[in-house]
Design a protein around this motif. Sequence first.
Motif, PDB file in Angstrom:
ATOM      1  N   UNK A 567       0.853  -1.184   0.000  1.00  0.00           N
ATOM      2  CA  UNK A 567       0.000   0.000   0.000  1.00  0.00           C
ATOM      3  C   UNK A 567       0.891   1.236   0.000  1.00  0.00           C
ATOM      4  N   UNK A 568       0.287   2.372  -0.320  1.00  0.00           N
ATOM      5  CA  UNK A 568       1.041   3.619  -0.353  1.00  0.00           C
ATOM      6  C   UNK A 568       1.782   3.822   0.969  1.00  0.00           C
ATOM      7  N   UNK A 569       3.064   4.079   0.865  1.00  0.00           N
ATOM      8  CA  UNK A 569       3.844   4.418   2.048  1.00  0.00           C
ATOM      9  C   UNK A 569       4.275   3.243   2.902  1.00  0.00           C
ATOM     10  N   UNK A 570       3.996   2.009   2.484  1.00  0.00           N
ATOM     11  CA  UNK A 570       4.471   0.857   3.262  1.00  0.00           C
ATOM     12  C   UNK A 570       5.994   0.815   3.248  1.00  0.00           C
ATOM     13  N   UNK A 571       6.623   0.776   4.401  1.00  0.00           N
ATOM     14  CA  UNK A 571       8.089   0.678   4.424  1.00  0.00           C
ATOM     15  C   UNK A 571       8.568  -0.696   3.959  1.00  0.00           C
ATOM     16  N   UNK A 572       9.845  -0.785   3.684  1.00  0.00           N
ATOM     17  CA  UNK A 572      10.481  -2.053   3.340  1.00  0.00           C
ATOM     18  C   UNK A 572      10.811  -2.761   4.646  1.00  0.00           C
ATOM     19  N   UNK A 573       9.835  -3.515   5.162  1.00  0.00           N
ATOM     20  CA  UNK A 573       9.940  -4.062   6.511  1.00  0.00           C
ATOM     21  C   UNK A 573      10.822  -5.304   6.589  1.00  0.00           C
ATOM     22  N   UNK A 574      10.760  -6.158   5.579  1.00  0.00           N
ATOM     23  CA  UNK A 574      11.429  -7.446   5.702  1.00  0.00           C
ATOM     24  C   UNK A 574      12.168  -7.808   4.428  1.00  0.00           C
ATOM     25  N   UNK A 575      13.232  -8.591   4.605  1.00  0.00           N
ATOM     26  CA  UNK A 575      13.942  -9.162   3.473  1.00  0.00           C
ATOM     27  C   UNK A 575      13.268 -10.458   3.067  1.00  0.00           C
ATOM     28  N   UNK A 576      13.355 -10.793   1.792  1.00  0.00           N
ATOM     29  CA  UNK A 576      12.837 -12.071   1.324  1.00  0.00           C
ATOM     30  C   UNK A 576      13.500 -13.224   2.068  1.00  0.00           C
ATOM     31  N   UNK A 577      14.758 -13.049   2.404  1.00  0.00           N
ATOM     32  CA  UNK A 577      15.484 -14.095   3.137  1.00  0.00           C
ATOM     33  C   UNK A 577      14.819 -14.387   4.475  1.00  0.00           C
ATOM     34  N   UNK A 578      14.307 -13.369   5.124  1.00  0.00           N
ATOM     35  CA  UNK A 578      13.633 -13.570   6.407  1.00  0.00           C
ATOM     36  C   UNK A 578      12.323 -14.326   6.216  1.00  0.00           C
ATOM     37  N   UNK A 579      11.589 -13.976   5.176  1.00  0.00           N
ATOM     38  CA  UNK A 579      10.377 -14.726   4.857  1.00  0.00           C
ATOM     39  C   UNK A 579      10.716 -16.203   4.611  1.00  0.00           C
TER      40      UNK A 579
END
Length: 879
Positions: A567-579
């Motif tokens: 969504x608009x303004x969502x920060x880059x919270x996680x790396x794909x590696x963490x997922x």
Amino acid sequence: MSKSTPISHTAFFSHSTRDASPWSEATASDIKRLPFGSQVFWGIPFDLADASESSLAVAGAAGSSSTVSLPIASNATYLVFAHICDSRSSTTTPIGDFDDPQTADYATPVVTAPGEHLADYVLVYQDGSEHRTPVRRRFEINQAASRMQSAFAARPHQDGIPLDHRGPYPKNTWGRMQTIVNVGEFGPLENVQPVDQSVAPASWSIYALPNPHPDKTISELRIEPTGAAAIGIGAVTAFSGSAHPLRLNALQTLAISSEDAAFDPATASAEVDMGVIARQRPNNPFNAREWLASPVHGWGEHADIEHAGDDLLLDVTATQDATLKVNGKEIDLADVYASGQAASSDGSIKATILTQERVWLNVKVVDATTGKSTPVRIHFRSADGRYFPPYGHRHEVNDNWFEDYGADLKLGSTNYAYVDGEFSIELPSGDVYAEISKGFEFAPRRVKLEIKPGQKELEISLDRITDLRKDGWITADSHTHFISPDTAWLEAQAEGLNIINLLAAQWGDLFTNVGDITGQAGFQSRDETVVWVGTENRQHFLGHISMLGTRGAPIFPMSTSGPTEGYFGDPTWRAMSEWADECRERDGVVIVPHFPFPYSEVIAEVVRGRVDGLELRDFSAPTMDTFAIHEWYRLLNTGYRVSAIGGTDKMSAGMPVGGVRTYAHIGDDEFSFEAWGRAVRAGRTYTTSGPLMSLSVEGRSPGDEIVLPSGGGALHVEAAALATMPFHTLQIVLNGKVVAEEKTPGGATTAQISETIEVPGSGWIAARAVSEHKAQHIWPVHFNAHTSPVYIQAGRDELFDNPTGEYLITVMEGGLTWLDTLATPAPPARHAAIKSVFEDAIEAMRQRLAGDHSNASYSLGGHSHHGHSDHSHAYPHPH
């Protein structure tokens, strides 16, 4: 000559719409919402007065039984009324403590006294004789507003309006447009609005009173009210015809032809006065012989085939006395209904009923091997080429994104229905053509059928070409969206899938299938078809990653970093590696969907060994040398071992589940999602849109490793392909280069290669099959396939291509640049953790470029083997 003659009664009207005295408060309000002036309802013209003038002949107000007379002077077969009655009833049927059965607690207007005798309409003939017809509430007349309680013998004035499900869509009306039917209360398309469930539409009751003596002239109509409730007559029209003017015949398709060379079915105008043209389109020419002889069955026809023929097709429901007008030329439908065809008076336009006789059939599709019914994807068409769907399926399948997620499919210009093996359908008598398909292990059929009048049953069989499940193979679609788990199970069964991964996802502020996540195999799973709702976790720039078979709670957030995924303004919270790490901790399988797009952090996850497979479905070229395949080869040529996975990314009814799928060899393991995951991680897979593959290198199978001395050696390779659709080339690939191939220029359904190949050092060997023919998915694909590799370790020589290593570093450095410049940042600690994923992968790659191979786990990616593989399962020939 006009069939309808409006009768003017303006001089006899006693009340205006502003006069509320005869009515309840609700009825007085509803009358103000009725249409006045000259109107046409159900093809019948009415001379209603202007709403500002005296516009109603009222009888029975305040309990009055005084009669009202209106002149007629006609010998019409029907008098057609636009009239209404008051919502108040004098008939009391006590309910509990309530004397009036319609209380103020009723949220919407309802009819509580059906059958209440309100008046007699008396036809007075010139010879002095009379004919009396009782007029009853909710039979011949109704109150001006009611919710889903239309009159039994009268219609509301709103007639049907056909809608185009393709749009354009007025605001908030997409769902209603999908019905193709508008009840008409909003008038033209531009007035279509969402239905306000709290306000019932205001309607005239349109009632056709039959004249039993049309040989005699009616001099007047005498209205004799009972006084039970007020009634108001807005208009009367005399109708002269052979049948009831409000009763429509069953829908028929008419072929409109013309000898005029200038006639263009694409631009022709058509209208029917007393009915509805539900659908209008040029005919689609159908050559049955060519269709049956086509080398490709079951996978649609190119959309370009859907070109205009010479005839115009009209789906029409109309009264017996309706008139059809095409380009201004009139045709009496009574003649068409009587003889099956008729022409305009000058003979220039002809209308013919297609497939006039139809029968309802109970159909059963059986597996010829077992004799049992089996789910399939099926298509029926008439001899003139029109699609006839099984009951419960659409005539026109909507293949737009997120608009139609029922059990229907459209491939190119061909519509299909998913059925469970037994279903009902209405088909025309005579020649009918059917197309039946069930995945890649049954031979799809195109067949001509003869449907006899009165026939009740039909059985169609389907032959297997192979049963790979018996040889330890299971097949899966790694990537589908939007459909329900139950629909997913049906479609998977019909396409011959063992596992269907239905992925919840975030699309801006839209979250799909989240409510279907259970953290385990879906309760629909049975008969060796498993539905598992996982997640596709997405980052619009760095990459997507699919979490398959994740147990427990879903892995959130499913999207980061803003549009188009977040969504608009969502920060880059996680790396794909963490997922990926969290998915694996919960026994899940980590797949990169639609590899390589988007393409940045994906590389880091492969380098760090976080990925179990790459979804390879870019079969857009018959050479297999597409960008996606070449990017996979780059990773393989730098020593990163990652499986080939097949998935569709189904997001509409234009994509069949399993149209591109994974075959995974579980050997003697018991069938389960977990066994499939182990096979994927081990590389015992191939991705395919049709051909069934086998590959053996010195008796070893994909995912295995063969150890050779430094400098390599000679290896014997055997490969085979089997398919229901013709393919043209079978190839052996060594480190991305074709080293052996078998070509069949005319196309074949089987091919083999048995070659000894010189291998100069460490590397990998895979097999692939390519076809010049296409399946008409919404993203058309050739019938291609590619195995995962057999790996070769020659001494201590490491497979690593330095220019490719530099290229991969550059792409990862681009991801770092984006994180530090354009990405909406997370808090500093989070931001640093995500950057460290790239930094670690880049450092590992730089060490390999410098010749430092101590980080062996990175160099071997997902399946790290030393010496011969422990996987000794033979890779069976698909026979």
